[in-house]
Design a protein around this motif. Structure first.
Motif, PDB file in Angstrom:
ATOM      1  N   GLN A 118       0.825  -1.212   0.000  1.00 17.94           N
ATOM      2  CA  GLN A 118       0.000   0.000   0.000  1.00 17.94           C
ATOM      3  C   GLN A 118       0.856   1.257   0.000  1.00 17.94           C
ATOM      4  O   GLN A 118       0.632   2.198  -0.770  1.00 17.94           O
ATOM      5  N   LEU A 121       2.734   2.106  -3.310  1.00 20.68           N
ATOM      6  CA  LEU A 121       1.974   2.386  -4.533  1.00 20.68           C
ATOM      7  C   LEU A 121       2.314   3.737  -5.169  1.00 20.68           C
ATOM      8  O   LEU A 121       2.477   3.819  -6.395  1.00 20.68           O
ATOM      9  N   ASP A 126       4.533   2.988 -13.272  1.00 20.57           N
ATOM     10  CA  ASP A 126       3.583   2.232 -14.078  1.00 20.57           C
ATOM     11  C   ASP A 126       4.375   1.188 -14.864  1.00 20.57           C
ATOM     12  O   ASP A 126       5.463   1.482 -15.386  1.00 20.57           O
ATOM     13  N   LYS A 160      -3.218 -11.771  -5.419  1.00 21.06           N
ATOM     14  CA  LYS A 160      -4.112 -11.972  -6.564  1.00 21.06           C
ATOM     15  C   LYS A 160      -5.098 -10.816  -6.710  1.00 21.06           C
ATOM     16  O   LYS A 160      -5.406 -10.378  -7.829  1.00 21.06           O
ATOM     17  N   ILE A 161      -5.596 -10.316  -5.586  1.00 22.17           N
ATOM     18  CA  ILE A 161      -6.485  -9.152  -5.641  1.00 22.17           C
ATOM     19  C   ILE A 161      -5.716  -7.927  -6.118  1.00 22.17           C
ATOM     20  O   ILE A 161      -6.201  -7.141  -6.946  1.00 22.17           O
ATOM     21  N   ALA A 162      -4.495  -7.763  -5.627  1.00 26.04           N
ATOM     22  CA  ALA A 162      -3.659  -6.632  -6.052  1.00 26.04           C
ATOM     23  C   ALA A 162      -3.387  -6.702  -7.545  1.00 26.04           C
ATOM     24  O   ALA A 162      -3.328  -5.667  -8.227  1.00 26.04           O
ATOM     25  N   LYS A 164      -5.333  -7.679  -9.869  1.00 28.01           N
ATOM     26  CA  LYS A 164      -6.494  -7.103 -10.562  1.00 28.01           C
ATOM     27  C   LYS A 164      -6.565  -5.595 -10.375  1.00 28.01           C
ATOM     28  O   LYS A 164      -6.793  -4.834 -11.322  1.00 28.01           O
ATOM     29  N   GLU A 165      -6.375  -5.143  -9.144  1.00 28.09           N
ATOM     30  CA  GLU A 165      -6.520  -3.715  -8.864  1.00 28.09           C
ATOM     31  C   GLU A 165      -5.446  -2.872  -9.553  1.00 28.09           C
ATOM     32  O   GLU A 165      -5.709  -1.722  -9.930  1.00 28.09           O
ATOM     33  N   LEU A 166      -4.259  -3.426  -9.715  1.00 27.92           N
ATOM     34  CA  LEU A 166      -3.151  -2.644 -10.268  1.00 27.92           C
ATOM     35  C   LEU A 166      -2.964  -2.837 -11.764  1.00 27.92           C
ATOM     36  O   LEU A 166      -2.124  -2.167 -12.381  1.00 27.92           O
ATOM     37  N   ARG A 169      -2.659   0.091 -14.211  1.00 26.46           N
ATOM     38  CA  ARG A 169      -1.356   0.769 -14.260  1.00 26.46           C
ATOM     39  C   ARG A 169      -0.285  -0.129 -14.882  1.00 26.46           C
ATOM     40  O   ARG A 169       0.892   0.223 -14.895  1.00 26.46           O
TER      41      ARG A 169
END
Length: 247
Positions: A118, A121, A126, A160-162, A164-166, A169
């Motif tokens: 976190q 970030l 990118d 795995k969630i990260a 998707k979220e990232l 970028r």
């Protein structure tokens, strides 16, 4: 080959074992490397041996993670590779697992990993690569490992969630899950040499390739997953480096 020339790599827990081997691998490929650790003498020594930057950081201490991010941003710039490697393990039966051991494993392995990502970030480029160190234990139901395995399973799901979220970028997030690996951590389990030796023999008997891994096995996979020229279409993957133990 200088695949990581002009790239900035940050490795938490980089003063020994898998972290040290990974720092050495990235350095050999031309990267600028920063390692962290919470043992000052060991960290200083590793930094000198590897010829890399270092910052004393306890991964469970959020203010120290803030200090690490500020140091990197102010001194070195944006990060291309983040290997969240620092971790801790205690192996005891359910009935004898203390609250202190529970809290330490959850705080370092899961909470520390979560907030490291976190807080990094804003300083990740990118197209950067993030790799989490999980464990082959996540695929096993091994006695005496309930809290350790649960904390590493949480890390794997977080990654795995990260991923998707990232993805917007173009930041790729992957997981390496080592099986039995011959590292310094094994000497910290509170067992004498005779017990450790017997434990290793018993573990190797469960590995199809009939041997333990070495830190370099994991280091090379982390470097591969961080090389956009080789793995640009890989994200959210969990790579077991365990000699087939999880089969």
């Amino acid at each position: 080959m200088e695949n990581f020339k002009d790239k900035l790599v940050v490795i938490t827990g980089g003063n020994s074992g898998i972290g040290y081997a990974t720092a050495k691998e990235f350095k050999s490929q031309g990267a600028t490397v920063v390692i962290t650790g919470k043992r000052e003498n060991a960290l200083d020594q590793a930094s000198k041996e590897l010829d890399v930057y270092h910052k004393l950081t306890d991964q469970r201490n959020l203010s120290q993670i803030d200090d690490l991010v500020a140091y990197i941003n102010d001194s070195l710039g944006k990060v291309d590779v983040l290997f969240i490697n620092a971790g801790v393990a205690f192996f005891t039966p359910l009935a004898y697992t203390s609250e202190e051991h529970f809290d330490t494993m959850v705080d370092v392995n899961f909470k520390g990993s979560f907030f490291t990502l976190q807080k990094f970030l804003p300083v990740l480029n990118d197209g950067a690569s993030v790799v989490f160190l999980s464990s082959g234990n996540t695929a096993l139901a091994m006695e005496n490992s309930a809290v350790y395995s649960a904390s590493k399973s949480a890390v794997s799901h977080l990654a795995k969630i990260a991923a998707k979220e990232l993805a917007p970028r173009k930041i790729r997030v992957n997981i390496v899950s080592p099986g039995p690996t011959d590292t310094e951590m094994q000497t910290k389990f509170g067992m004498d040499q005779q017990v450790l030796s017997a434990m290793k023999t018993q573990i190797i008997s469960q590995v199809p390739l009939a041997k333990m891994g070495v830190p370099q096995d994991v280091a090379k996979m982390v470097a591969y997953l961080s090389d956009n020229a080789k793995s640009s279409f890989i994200t959210g993957g969990d790579f077991f480096i365990d000699g087939g133990m999880a089969l």
